[in-house]
Structure formats: C-alpha cells, structure tokens
Design an enzyme around this catalytic site. Structure first.
Site, mmCIF file in Angstrom:
data_model
loop_
_atom_site.group_PDB
_atom_site.id
_atom_site.type_symbol
_atom_site.label_atom_id
_atom_site.label_comp_id
_atom_site.label_asym_id
_atom_site.label_seq_id
_atom_site.Cartn_x
_atom_site.Cartn_y
_atom_site.Cartn_z
ATOM 1 N N LEU A 15 0.833 -1.204 0.000
ATOM 2 C CA LEU A 15 0.000 0.000 0.000
ATOM 3 C C LEU A 15 0.866 1.253 0.000
ATOM 4 O O LEU A 15 0.666 2.161 -0.813
ATOM 5 C CB LEU A 15 -0.929 -0.004 1.221
ATOM 6 C CG LEU A 15 -1.684 1.301 1.494
ATOM 7 C CD1 LEU A 15 -2.642 1.633 0.360
ATOM 8 C CD2 LEU A 15 -2.417 1.212 2.827
ATOM 9 N N TYR A 16 1.827 1.324 0.900
ATOM 10 C CA TYR A 16 2.655 2.520 1.005
ATOM 11 C C TYR A 16 3.428 2.783 -0.290
ATOM 12 O O TYR A 16 3.512 3.924 -0.745
ATOM 13 C CB TYR A 16 3.612 2.425 2.192
ATOM 14 C CG TYR A 16 2.917 2.229 3.514
ATOM 15 C CD1 TYR A 16 1.706 2.857 3.799
ATOM 16 C CD2 TYR A 16 3.454 1.387 4.481
ATOM 17 C CE1 TYR A 16 1.069 2.668 5.017
ATOM 18 C CE2 TYR A 16 2.827 1.199 5.709
ATOM 19 C CZ TYR A 16 1.633 1.836 5.957
ATOM 20 O OH TYR A 16 1.005 1.642 7.161
ATOM 21 N N ARG A 17 3.982 1.750 -0.869
ATOM 22 C CA ARG A 17 4.726 1.922 -2.126
ATOM 23 C C ARG A 17 3.793 2.367 -3.249
ATOM 24 O O ARG A 17 4.140 3.247 -4.030
ATOM 25 C CB ARG A 17 5.446 0.628 -2.508
ATOM 26 C CG ARG A 17 6.589 0.269 -1.595
ATOM 27 C CD ARG A 17 7.643 1.348 -1.576
ATOM 28 N NE ARG A 17 8.858 0.825 -0.979
ATOM 29 C CZ ARG A 17 9.713 1.562 -0.313
ATOM 30 N NH1 ARG A 17 9.491 2.846 -0.131
ATOM 31 N NH2 ARG A 17 10.794 1.034 0.201
#
Length: 187
Positions: free
Chosen positions: A155-157
């Site tokens: 998600l963060y990437r």
C-alpha cells in the site's frame, strides 16, 4: 465527513470524545492486526489517549454494517520533543543523512493505521489513509512500519511513499523498522 469505500463499510471521522469512547474496541483491532500478545492494549491505552491531545490530531475509522470497527487510522502534527520525532531524528543523525532530516521540518505523523485481519485486502487501508490525509496542511507525511513484505508495504509503495530511514531499531523494540515518507497532498 463520511465516505463509502465499499457497500458494507463506511468511513467516519472520530472526534476525540468518540475515540475515547471506542478506545477498547480500537485497541482490540490494533492487537489483532499486529498480532500482539494479550495485555498490549492495556499498555498502549494511555499513550493513545495522550496522542489524541496533540496538535492536529485526526482519526478516521472504518465501520461495518453493524457499526463494528474494522479499521482505524490516526495521526497528528509531528514536532520536536515528541518521542517518535526524537527517535527518528536520532536515527537520521546516526545514518549521517543530513538531507533526510528535511522530512522532519513540516510533517504529519501517520501514527496508527490498522485493518482487522479478516477485513484486509479490501481497500479499507487505502481509504482510511486517503481520508485521514485529505486536507492535512503539512508538506510531508511520515510513518514507521516493521520491515518485511506485508500488505501495508505494498500500500505505502503504491501510494508513493519512499525510504527515509531503513532498518531502524526503536528503543524498546527488537524489530527493525522502516521510516517512510512522501510529500502531501496525496494524488
């Protein structure tokens, strides 16, 4: 403010009073999502309550059709003197990355974001993160997450978070963490 990430889930912004009233439920979700041992919730409760008093604190929750909390995210303005800020500042100094310290000048700390394991991989985490960051008046958002391949990392990437500091060990925790950041607003 309410948003609809799916037919059965609704997002709501929690006031500090709502947060306090649902603290036990939120901490239970946190323990389940992080697979922490029993007793962790009681240890974290005072810290979470203190966080709710910080400048810029905001909280959003995902609720299912029965009103049960399936996800939670909160954060606040990061500032010198706060434990996390000082830990990250120390880590950056030890790494000798003078340029990375620019992240600490004007940032929002995404302190907690968790989705109950039975509700993961449904877009709830991204919806929580986007709603929480909507309108945040800071240049950056920073977070810490345990190292390793997880859904959270993906998600963060996908949302454009980059490495600020890797393999950092917070005082009192033997696990390595990554500090990730990105500029705001989210696209």
């Amino acid at each position: 403010m309410t948003a609809m990430p799916s037919e059965r889930t609704r997002l709501v912004e929690l006031s500090s009073e709502d947060f306090r009233a649902r603290l036990r439920e939120a901490l239970g979700l946190y323990v389940a999502a992080m697979n922490y041992p029993p007793g962790t919730a009681e240890q974290r409760a005072p810290m979470w309550l203190t966080h709710a008093l910080r400048e810029g604190w905001r909280c959003v929750a995902a609720l299912d059709g029965t009103g049960r909390m399936t996800g939670i995210a909160y954060g606040y303005r990061g500032s010198p003197g706060q434990w996390w800020h000082e830990q990250v500042r120390r880590g950056l100094a030890e790494a000798g990355d003078v340029d990375a310290s620019r992240w600490l000048e004007d940032y929002y700390e995404l302190t907690e974001i968790h989705v109950h394991p039975e509700n993961q991989a449904r877009g709830i985490g991204e919806d929580l993160l986007r709603m929480l960051m909507d309108g945040v008046p800071h240049r950056h958002v920073l977070l810490s997450t345990p190292e390793g391949p997880t859904r959270a990392w993906k998600l963060y990437r996908r949302l454009g978070f980059t490495d600020v500091l890797r393999n950092y060990h917070f005082v009192g925790d033997p696990r390595p963490f990554a500090i990730l950041g990105r500029t705001l607003p989210l696209d």
